[in-house]
Structures are given as structure tokens and as C-alpha cells.
Design a protein around this motif. Structure first.
Motif, PDB file in Angstrom:
ATOM      1  N   ILE A  12       8.279  46.417 -38.408  1.00  0.00           N
ATOM      2  CA  ILE A  12       7.571  45.310 -39.069  1.00  0.00           C
ATOM      3  C   ILE A  12       8.065  45.190 -40.504  1.00  0.00           C
ATOM      4  CG2 ILE A  12       5.326  44.560 -39.976  1.00  0.00           C
ATOM      5  CD1 ILE A  12       4.068  45.829 -37.415  1.00  0.00           C
ATOM      6  N   ASP A  13       8.124  46.303 -41.225  1.00  0.00           N
ATOM      7  CA  ASP A  13       8.588  46.292 -42.611  1.00  0.00           C
ATOM      8  C   ASP A  13      10.033  45.817 -42.706  1.00  0.00           C
ATOM      9  OD1 ASP A  13       8.062  46.762 -45.396  1.00  0.00           O
ATOM     10  OD2 ASP A  13       9.270  48.585 -45.258  1.00  0.00           O
ATOM     11  N   LYS A  14      10.870  46.293 -41.802  1.00  0.00           N
ATOM     12  CA  LYS A  14      12.284  45.886 -41.781  1.00  0.00           C
ATOM     13  C   LYS A  14      12.408  44.382 -41.548  1.00  0.00           C
ATOM     14  CE  LYS A  14      16.596  46.760 -39.300  1.00  0.00           C
ATOM     15  NZ  LYS A  14      17.205  47.486 -38.175  1.00  0.00           N
ATOM     16  N   ALA A  15      11.613  43.853 -40.633  1.00  0.00           N
ATOM     17  CA  ALA A  15      11.645  42.412 -40.336  1.00  0.00           C
ATOM     18  C   ALA A  15      11.209  41.600 -41.559  1.00  0.00           C
ATOM     19  CB  ALA A  15      10.764  42.094 -39.135  1.00  0.00           C
ATOM     20  N   ILE A  16      10.147  42.035 -42.197  1.00  0.00           N
ATOM     21  CA  ILE A  16       9.647  41.326 -43.382  1.00  0.00           C
ATOM     22  C   ILE A  16      10.680  41.351 -44.493  1.00  0.00           C
ATOM     23  CG2 ILE A  16       7.937  41.429 -45.257  1.00  0.00           C
ATOM     24  CD1 ILE A  16       5.950  42.421 -43.059  1.00  0.00           C
ATOM     25  N   ARG A  17      11.239  42.523 -44.770  1.00  0.00           N
ATOM     26  CA  ARG A  17      12.236  42.638 -45.846  1.00  0.00           C
ATOM     27  C   ARG A  17      13.501  41.837 -45.530  1.00  0.00           C
ATOM     28  NH1 ARG A  17      11.201  47.190 -49.440  1.00  0.00           N
ATOM     29  NH2 ARG A  17       9.247  48.163 -48.774  1.00  0.00           N
ATOM     30  N   SER A  18      13.923  41.869 -44.280  1.00  0.00           N
ATOM     31  CA  SER A  18      15.105  41.101 -43.879  1.00  0.00           C
ATOM     32  C   SER A  18      14.874  39.608 -44.063  1.00  0.00           C
ATOM     33  CB  SER A  18      15.460  41.381 -42.420  1.00  0.00           C
ATOM     34  OG  SER A  18      15.779  42.728 -42.232  1.00  0.00           O
ATOM     35  N   TYR A  22      16.767  37.152 -46.741  1.00  0.00           N
ATOM     36  CA  TYR A  22      17.456  35.967 -46.213  1.00  0.00           C
ATOM     37  C   TYR A  22      16.923  34.700 -46.892  1.00  0.00           C
ATOM     38  CZ  TYR A  22      18.579  32.089 -43.161  1.00  0.00           C
ATOM     39  OH  TYR A  22      19.006  30.871 -42.695  1.00  0.00           O
ATOM     40  N   ALA A  23      15.598  34.567 -46.948  1.00  0.00           N
ATOM     41  CA  ALA A  23      14.986  33.377 -47.530  1.00  0.00           C
ATOM     42  C   ALA A  23      15.359  33.231 -49.004  1.00  0.00           C
ATOM     43  CB  ALA A  23      13.466  33.429 -47.352  1.00  0.00           C
ATOM     44  N   GLN A  24      15.393  34.348 -49.735  1.00  0.00           N
ATOM     45  CA  GLN A  24      15.766  34.285 -51.152  1.00  0.00           C
ATOM     46  C   GLN A  24      17.227  33.861 -51.311  1.00  0.00           C
ATOM     47  OE1 GLN A  24      13.490  34.752 -53.829  1.00  0.00           O
ATOM     48  NE2 GLN A  24      15.194  33.619 -54.678  1.00  0.00           N
ATOM     49  N   ARG A 115      12.358  29.717 -41.306  1.00  0.00           N
ATOM     50  CA  ARG A 115      11.448  30.241 -40.286  1.00  0.00           C
ATOM     51  C   ARG A 115      12.009  29.995 -38.886  1.00  0.00           C
ATOM     52  NH1 ARG A 115       6.020  27.687 -42.852  1.00  0.00           N
ATOM     53  NH2 ARG A 115       5.877  29.058 -44.657  1.00  0.00           N
ATOM     54  N   GLN A 116      12.555  28.828 -38.661  1.00  0.00           N
ATOM     55  CA  GLN A 116      13.133  28.518 -37.346  1.00  0.00           C
ATOM     56  C   GLN A 116      14.238  29.493 -36.994  1.00  0.00           C
ATOM     57  OE1 GLN A 116      14.316  24.401 -37.467  1.00  0.00           O
ATOM     58  NE2 GLN A 116      12.356  23.693 -36.656  1.00  0.00           N
ATOM     59  N   LEU A 117      15.116  29.763 -37.958  1.00  0.00           N
ATOM     60  CA  LEU A 117      16.199  30.698 -37.692  1.00  0.00           C
ATOM     61  C   LEU A 117      15.651  32.092 -37.404  1.00  0.00           C
ATOM     62  CD1 LEU A 117      19.651  31.023 -38.733  1.00  0.00           C
ATOM     63  CD2 LEU A 117      18.235  32.951 -39.468  1.00  0.00           C
ATOM     64  N   ALA A 118      14.687  32.539 -38.206  1.00  0.00           N
ATOM     65  CA  ALA A 118      14.130  33.880 -38.039  1.00  0.00           C
ATOM     66  C   ALA A 118      13.420  34.040 -36.687  1.00  0.00           C
ATOM     67  CB  ALA A 118      13.170  34.195 -39.185  1.00  0.00           C
ATOM     68  N   LEU A 119      12.804  32.973 -36.207  1.00  0.00           N
ATOM     69  CA  LEU A 119      12.028  33.049 -34.961  1.00  0.00           C
ATOM     70  C   LEU A 119      12.803  32.566 -33.733  1.00  0.00           C
ATOM     71  CD1 LEU A 119       8.630  31.773 -36.409  1.00  0.00           C
ATOM     72  CD2 LEU A 119       9.318  34.148 -35.951  1.00  0.00           C
ATOM     73  N   LYS A 125       4.533  31.949 -26.639  1.00  0.00           N
ATOM     74  CA  LYS A 125       3.592  32.925 -26.091  1.00  0.00           C
ATOM     75  C   LYS A 125       3.770  34.296 -26.764  1.00  0.00           C
ATOM     76  CE  LYS A 125       0.449  34.333 -23.215  1.00  0.00           C
ATOM     77  NZ  LYS A 125      -0.939  34.022 -23.529  1.00  0.00           N
ATOM     78  N   VAL A 126       5.010  34.724 -26.913  1.00  0.00           N
ATOM     79  CA  VAL A 126       5.282  36.006 -27.568  1.00  0.00           C
ATOM     80  C   VAL A 126       4.820  35.959 -29.027  1.00  0.00           C
ATOM     81  CG1 VAL A 126       7.119  37.558 -28.365  1.00  0.00           C
ATOM     82  CG2 VAL A 126       7.144  36.697 -26.026  1.00  0.00           C
ATOM     83  N   LEU A 127       5.043  34.834 -29.714  1.00  0.00           N
ATOM     84  CA  LEU A 127       4.593  34.697 -31.097  1.00  0.00           C
ATOM     85  C   LEU A 127       3.069  34.783 -31.192  1.00  0.00           C
ATOM     86  CD1 LEU A 127       6.959  31.920 -32.472  1.00  0.00           C
ATOM     87  CD2 LEU A 127       6.905  34.326 -33.126  1.00  0.00           C
ATOM     88  N   GLU A 128       2.375  34.157 -30.251  1.00  0.00           N
ATOM     89  CA  GLU A 128       0.905  34.217 -30.238  1.00  0.00           C
ATOM     90  C   GLU A 128       0.425  35.648 -30.029  1.00  0.00           C
ATOM     91  OE1 GLU A 128      -0.307  31.425 -27.231  1.00  0.00           O
ATOM     92  OE2 GLU A 128       0.293  29.694 -28.440  1.00  0.00           O
ATOM     93  N   ILE A 129       1.059  36.365 -29.113  1.00  0.00           N
ATOM     94  CA  ILE A 129       0.694  37.765 -28.852  1.00  0.00           C
ATOM     95  C   ILE A 129       0.984  38.625 -30.083  1.00  0.00           C
ATOM     96  CG2 ILE A 129       1.286  39.820 -27.482  1.00  0.00           C
ATOM     97  CD1 ILE A 129       1.784  37.818 -25.113  1.00  0.00           C
ATOM     98  N   MET A 130       2.159  38.420 -30.674  1.00  0.00           N
ATOM     99  CA  MET A 130       2.550  39.186 -31.851  1.00  0.00           C
ATOM    100  C   MET A 130       1.590  38.915 -33.008  1.00  0.00           C
ATOM    101  SD  MET A 130       6.301  39.500 -33.708  1.00  0.00           S
ATOM    102  CE  MET A 130       6.581  37.757 -33.680  1.00  0.00           C
ATOM    103  N   ASN A 131       1.243  37.661 -33.227  1.00  0.00           N
ATOM    104  CA  ASN A 131       0.317  37.310 -34.299  1.00  0.00           C
ATOM    105  C   ASN A 131      -1.049  37.951 -34.075  1.00  0.00           C
ATOM    106  OD1 ASN A 131      -0.070  35.837 -36.778  1.00  0.00           O
ATOM    107  ND2 ASN A 131      -1.458  34.528 -35.621  1.00  0.00           N
TER     108      ASN A 131
END
Length: 146
Positions: A12-18, A22-24, A115-119, A125-131
Motif C-alpha cells: 500500500i505504501d509503495k503504491a501511494i509513494r509511486s 508519478y503525479a508530481q 488516476r486513469q493510468l494508475a488504475l 469491482k476490484v476497486l470497490e473491494i479494495m476501497n
């Protein structure tokens, strides 16, 4: 012994930092003179009129010193105006300027594209479960008695 990449909180931390890195990079590459943290703080102020600096810190996961430093930079950049609080000199009211509103609008398309690229490749369905799972983790930790 478990490997780092098998620990969900590491991932989770790696995904957030990545994503943040990227966004910056995308903001800079597209000529925007704003950081991810500045964008978050402007959004927090716009969505929560009258919010205090400590409430902003809680909302964007930053300590008070970092929030103060970021707000000082945004005041200098003309994105935010700081008004004295009428009853408490230690507090100030923050207002997003036209320039701040303009940059938020200009950056919005890029943010959505990031966000589109990251997701990409992740189903709704997977996004809803993950959220739902992430919200449960937060609730478990915030509501823990220990």
C-alpha cells in the motif's frame, strides 16, 4: 521469514509513494507550478470553508509545521490569502484566491489522466473491494482501544 513484497501494508505504501512521485513528475512536465501537497491543501480549503491549519494537517496527513510551510509558500505564490482571525490572533482564516482556483481547474484534467493510468487494468469491482478493505483497515486502526 516473509518478504517485503508479501506484506500488504508495504505494498500500500509503495503504491501511494509511486503514484505521488508519478503525479508530481507529470505536474512538472506539464509546466504546472504546484506540488501535490499544495494541490491537496487548496482542495481541502475549497471543500471545507473555515477549516483550521491543524484540521488541514489531519485531512492531508501532514504535521502542523509542514502545513504552515506549504501555506506560507502558497501565500507567496498567490494561491492563498491568510486573514487574521477576528477573535484569536493565533489562528488565521485561509481563502483560496482566483489564481488558486484557476490552477486547480487547470490541473484537474491531468489529475484525472494520472488516476486513469494508475488504475489501468483494474476492474470497477476490484476497486470497490479494495476501497472497502482500505476503509475497514482505517476504521479498525482508528477505533482500536489499544
Amino acid at each position: 521469514m516473509e518478504k517485503l513484497n508479501s506484506i500488504i501494508f508495504y505494498n500500500i505504501d509503495k503504491a501511494i509513494r509511486s503514484y505521488r512521485n508519478y503525479a508530481q513528475r507529470q505536474l512538472k512536465a506539464n509546466g504546472f507550478n504546484i506540488t501535490i501537497d499544495q494541490w491537496l491543501i487548496i482542495k481541502a480549503i475549497l471543500e471545507n470553508p473555515g477549516i483550521t491549519q491543524s484540521e488541514i494537517g489531519d485531512l492531508v496527513f501532514k504535521d502542523n509545521a509542514s502545513v504552515t510551510r506549504i501555506i506560507d509558500l502558497m501565500v507567496k505564490s498567490g494561491f492563498i490569502i491568510r486573514h487574521s482571525h477576528p477573535e484569536d490572533r493565533r489562528k488565521s482564516n485561509l481563502e483560496v484566491t482566483e489564481s488558486g482556483i484557476k490552477i486547480i481547474k487547470e490541473v484537474q484534467t491531468l489529475i484525472e489522466s494520472n488516476r486513469q493510468l494508475a488504475l489501468k487494468g483494474i476492474s470497477r469491482k476490484v476497486l470497490e473491494i479494495m476501497n472497502a478493505a482500505l476503509l475497514t483497515i482505517s476504521d479498525n486502526c482508528l477505533n482500536s482501544k489499544k
